[in-house]
Design an enzyme around this catalytic site. Sequence first.
Site, PDB file in Angstrom:
ATOM      1  N   SER A 172       0.832  -1.196   0.000  1.00 14.23           N
ATOM      2  CA  SER A 172       0.000   0.000   0.000  1.00 14.23           C
ATOM      3  C   SER A 172       0.882   1.268   0.000  1.00 14.23           C
ATOM      4  O   SER A 172       1.767   1.393  -0.842  1.00 14.23           O
ATOM      5  CB  SER A 172      -0.925  -0.049   1.224  1.00 14.23           C
ATOM      6  OG  SER A 172      -1.902   0.928   1.151  1.00 14.23           O
ATOM      7  N   HIS A 207      -7.743  -5.356  -0.105  1.00 16.73           N
ATOM      8  CA  HIS A 207      -6.487  -4.618  -0.036  1.00 16.73           C
ATOM      9  C   HIS A 207      -5.587  -5.169   1.069  1.00 16.73           C
ATOM     10  O   HIS A 207      -4.373  -5.224   0.933  1.00 16.73           O
ATOM     11  CB  HIS A 207      -6.796  -3.139   0.205  1.00 16.73           C
ATOM     12  CG  HIS A 207      -5.590  -2.261   0.241  1.00 16.73           C
ATOM     13  ND1 HIS A 207      -4.733  -2.146  -0.831  1.00 16.73           N
ATOM     14  CD2 HIS A 207      -5.087  -1.464   1.221  1.00 16.73           C
ATOM     15  CE1 HIS A 207      -3.750  -1.310  -0.509  1.00 16.73           C
ATOM     16  NE2 HIS A 207      -3.940  -0.891   0.723  1.00 16.73           N
ATOM     17  N   ASP A 208      -6.194  -5.601   2.169  1.00 18.08           N
ATOM     18  CA  ASP A 208      -5.429  -6.130   3.304  1.00 18.08           C
ATOM     19  C   ASP A 208      -4.690  -7.435   2.987  1.00 18.08           C
ATOM     20  O   ASP A 208      -3.888  -7.892   3.804  1.00 18.08           O
ATOM     21  CB  ASP A 208      -6.354  -6.368   4.506  1.00 18.08           C
ATOM     22  CG  ASP A 208      -6.418  -5.157   5.429  1.00 18.08           C
ATOM     23  OD1 ASP A 208      -5.629  -4.218   5.207  1.00 18.08           O
ATOM     24  OD2 ASP A 208      -7.240  -5.163   6.353  1.00 18.08           O
ATOM     25  N   ARG A 263     -11.928   5.840  10.377  1.00 14.57           N
ATOM     26  CA  ARG A 263     -11.355   4.500  10.317  1.00 14.57           C
ATOM     27  C   ARG A 263     -12.386   3.461   9.867  1.00 14.57           C
ATOM     28  O   ARG A 263     -12.067   2.528   9.142  1.00 14.57           O
ATOM     29  CB  ARG A 263     -10.805   4.119  11.686  1.00 14.57           C
ATOM     30  CG  ARG A 263     -10.139   2.755  11.715  1.00 14.57           C
ATOM     31  CD  ARG A 263      -8.975   2.681  10.738  1.00 14.57           C
ATOM     32  NE  ARG A 263      -8.191   1.468  10.916  1.00 14.57           N
ATOM     33  CZ  ARG A 263      -7.034   1.233  10.310  1.00 14.57           C
ATOM     34  NH1 ARG A 263      -6.539   2.112   9.471  1.00 14.57           N
ATOM     35  NH2 ARG A 263      -6.381   0.118  10.527  1.00 14.57           N
ATOM     36  N   ASP A 314      -8.400  -6.898  -4.333  1.00 18.40           N
ATOM     37  CA  ASP A 314      -8.112  -5.537  -3.864  1.00 18.40           C
ATOM     38  C   ASP A 314      -8.786  -4.530  -4.788  1.00 18.40           C
ATOM     39  O   ASP A 314      -8.471  -4.459  -5.965  1.00 18.40           O
ATOM     40  CB  ASP A 314      -6.581  -5.340  -3.862  1.00 18.40           C
ATOM     41  CG  ASP A 314      -6.146  -3.970  -3.337  1.00 18.40           C
ATOM     42  OD1 ASP A 314      -7.017  -3.126  -3.050  1.00 18.40           O
ATOM     43  OD2 ASP A 314      -4.925  -3.756  -3.225  1.00 18.40           O
TER      44      ASP A 314
END
Lengths: 363, 197
Positions: free
Chosen positions: A145, A343-344, A215, A310
């Site tokens: 990222s 994405h993680d 968040r 992602d």
Amino acid sequence: MKSQRELHTFSSGIILETGEALSSFDLMVDTYGELNNDKSNAILVCHAFSGSHHAAGSSDDGKSGWWDELIGPNKAIDTNKFFVVSPNNLGSCFGSTGPISICPETGEVYGKAFPAISVLDWVNSQEMLLSKLGINSWACVLGGSLGGMQALQWAITFPDKIQRAGIIAAAAKASSQNIALNEVSRESIRKDVNFHEGDYLKNDTFPKSGLKAARMLAHITYLSEENMNKRFGRKIQDVESRVDDLVDYEVENYLQYKGEKFSQVFDANTYILMTRAMDDFDPAKKFDNELKDALKKVTAKLLIVGFKSDWLFPPERGKEIQLAAMQSGISSSYLELEGQQGHDSFLFGNERYQKNIEAFLRS
Amino acid sequence: MNNPLTNIVQDWIQSSSNVIDFGCGDGSLLEELREQKQTIGYGIEIDPNGILSCLRKNIPVIEKNIDDGIDEFSECSFDVAIMASSIQCLKEPNVALGKILNLSNKCIVTIPNLGYWRCRLALLLGRMPVTPSLPSSWYGTENIHLCTIKDFEDLCSKENIIIEDSIHLNKERNKSKFAAIAPNLLSSEGVYLLARK
């Protein structure tokens, strides 16, 4: 695994990309493994926007490092072979100089006065760390990222001080959608009544609810739709474990919990600073928006990795980097991994991911 | 040498050439060309094991299904493109051939020959041919555009592609003078060096 945590002070300061300067700054740095005699086995890992220097191993409270699945003895980034250096970024809030630090000139907390930091500034500060450690060049710089963006910037800025760059779940610039999502997060922080235009610490308060909402939104962007459906579906949260009465679904409870936890440890100005650095990253800008021209002087071997699930930095964004590198005749590989976690995915060490990273580091 | 193609094609490749290998497998051809000819090579591969082997050999590799098209490489330029044992698997091999020659000066292609006498015999006996060049059963093969040597050479002439050189292989996939006497009947496979007119 030998590991060490050290605060490095750079009393000569740094001139930032904006032209502003910090007269002195600190970097909190973890290292794992040992530097070999010819100092050829050092790897820099760069964290993503909410990460810290704690990349591997477990801390006293039992919390694992953000890349613990990949860094360690006999893991993809093998600490029996490599000396892994993991700094907390300048401008962050986990020990390195940032908005919650005291400004030496005023004796007060920086707060909103902390200057804007760019990806290039991080790379410059990490280069100062490299030289302070007495190392000539990194065997590899890698990260996911925003960490991948730093790896790319490293390859561009210091071609003679980096042998390899691992650019994972990253992009050569943020998309309009990326910026838009970041802006919603920033807006929720700014509109928190306790934000005080960034001077909340001086007012002895903290925009907790804004940071939490920011968040929660961002967390959704790190997961894939499929992954969320699998994990939570439409399951109703059992009453006993609800974080509050407003929650019905498990997914709500999960986001509330994650947001709450994050808002207890992260700094709101840092959130804004980090997302701005991500939005503004665009190394091709100085080269008439031609990424291949920006990459002309790169000598590091590149490995670019994207994950199919992602949607924040989809595989195509990585492919663009690889293609531009190939057009400039740079040794570059591209992998498109399955990764179920959106994405993680870059944080989780599935077998194929591990093996390919390991092979790249040994090549 | 591990890859039999290295011996066959190395005379066609000049030192320090920039090479792209579509369907590079484990990267052995590119590795051997790098040793013999100091080439700079990229491999394109879809198989995860092949990709891992390439990384281990320090061969730059791109994970990609060639069947999805090669348009993304249109702004790249190479001295030589290699397409060994894969052009007959593509949806439009004639279009792909043109595109490859747009991004590279020369193109090396291998074609399994359905006109090979063993193939003809198999068909005569009422069976789909299975040979070292066409090893898969009819239901397991990825080949969707099989042709004979004559068919392929006709396509080249129709598409204004020059055949600069060709080598014909026997059943063992070795260069064979015998196969070259009447390639359409005697060779199991043709290896071609192609260029644009």
